[in-house]
Write a protein that holds these residues in place. Structure first.
Motif, PDB file in Angstrom:
ATOM      1  N   ARG A 258       0.797  -1.227   0.000  1.00 49.24           N
ATOM      2  CA  ARG A 258       0.000   0.000   0.000  1.00 49.24           C
ATOM      3  C   ARG A 258       0.829   1.276   0.000  1.00 49.24           C
ATOM      4  NH1 ARG A 258      -5.341   0.437  -0.588  1.00 49.24           N
ATOM      5  NH2 ARG A 258      -4.963   2.328   0.557  1.00 49.24           N
TER       6      ARG A 258
ATOM      7  N   LYS B 173       1.148   3.300  -3.472  1.00 46.78           N
ATOM      8  CA  LYS B 173      -0.043   3.480  -4.278  1.00 46.78           C
ATOM      9  C   LYS B 173      -0.950   4.551  -3.701  1.00 46.78           C
ATOM     10  CE  LYS B 173      -0.183  -1.348  -5.634  1.00 46.78           C
ATOM     11  NZ  LYS B 173      -0.954  -2.590  -5.566  1.00 46.78           N
TER      12      LYS B 173
ATOM     13  N   ARG C 211      -4.785   6.233  -3.192  1.00 45.53           N
ATOM     14  CA  ARG C 211      -6.109   5.654  -3.011  1.00 45.53           C
ATOM     15  C   ARG C 211      -6.857   5.652  -4.336  1.00 45.53           C
ATOM     16  NH1 ARG C 211      -8.594   8.477   2.258  1.00 45.53           N
ATOM     17  NH2 ARG C 211     -10.254   8.687   0.752  1.00 45.53           N
ATOM     18  N   LYS C 212      -7.951   4.908  -4.403  1.00 47.37           N
ATOM     19  CA  LYS C 212      -8.701   4.803  -5.659  1.00 47.37           C
ATOM     20  C   LYS C 212      -9.330   6.122  -6.088  1.00 47.37           C
ATOM     21  CE  LYS C 212      -9.610  -0.066  -5.229  1.00 47.37           C
ATOM     22  NZ  LYS C 212     -10.546  -1.154  -5.138  1.00 47.37           N
ATOM     23  N   ASP C 213      -9.636   6.978  -5.128  1.00 52.12           N
ATOM     24  CA  ASP C 213     -10.226   8.269  -5.488  1.00 52.12           C
ATOM     25  C   ASP C 213      -9.169   9.344  -5.725  1.00 52.12           C
ATOM     26  OD1 ASP C 213      -9.418   8.547  -2.891  1.00 52.12           O
ATOM     27  OD2 ASP C 213     -11.360   9.122  -2.084  1.00 52.12           O
ATOM     28  N   GLY C 214      -7.894   8.989  -5.686  1.00 55.67           N
ATOM     29  CA  GLY C 214      -6.822   9.921  -6.022  1.00 55.67           C
ATOM     30  C   GLY C 214      -6.287  10.738  -4.864  1.00 55.67           C
ATOM     31  N   ARG C 215      -6.936  10.681  -3.724  1.00 51.18           N
ATOM     32  CA  ARG C 215      -6.449  11.446  -2.577  1.00 51.18           C
ATOM     33  C   ARG C 215      -5.267  10.728  -1.940  1.00 51.18           C
ATOM     34  NH1 ARG C 215     -11.536  12.489   1.065  1.00 51.18           N
ATOM     35  NH2 ARG C 215     -11.539  10.241   0.906  1.00 51.18           N
TER      36      ARG C 215
ATOM     37  N   ASN D  23      -2.934   8.896   0.949  1.00 54.92           N
ATOM     38  CA  ASN D  23      -3.251   7.928   1.995  1.00 54.92           C
ATOM     39  C   ASN D  23      -3.401   8.627   3.338  1.00 54.92           C
ATOM     40  OD1 ASN D  23      -3.194   5.559   0.434  1.00 54.92           O
ATOM     41  ND2 ASN D  23      -0.963   5.556   0.487  1.00 54.92           N
TER      42      ASN D  23
END
Length: 75
Positions: free
Chosen positions: A24, A27, A29-33, A35
């Motif tokens: 993790r 990478k 987050r899936k929404d682009g914000r 971690n």
């Protein structure tokens, strides 16, 4: 026997958490914000926990650890 099993279980748990944090860490987050958790710091604490459990297992095995048993002794 539980005095060997419980620290070994904690070592396995810390290794699993450290592997997940490694996946993790780079990478987003899936929404682009960014971690919300600092995965690098989580990995550092997992390594600390593994070190403490290894020292605990060494003490259970009969090898005494600590500054009074080191090469340089207490200062």
């Amino acid at each position: 026997m539980p005095e060997w099993i419980i620290p070994a279980g904690f070592i396995a748990l810390f290794v699993a958490i450290m592997a997940y944090a490694n996946l993790r860490m780079g990478k987003p987050r899936k929404d682009g914000r960014p971690n919300q958790l600092n995965w690098g710091l989580i990995m550092v604490f997992c390594v600390l926990g593994i070190f403490l459990m290894v020292v605990h297992l060494l003490n259970i095995a009969g090898l005494e650890t600590g500054p009074e048993h080191s090469v340089l002794g207490r200062f």
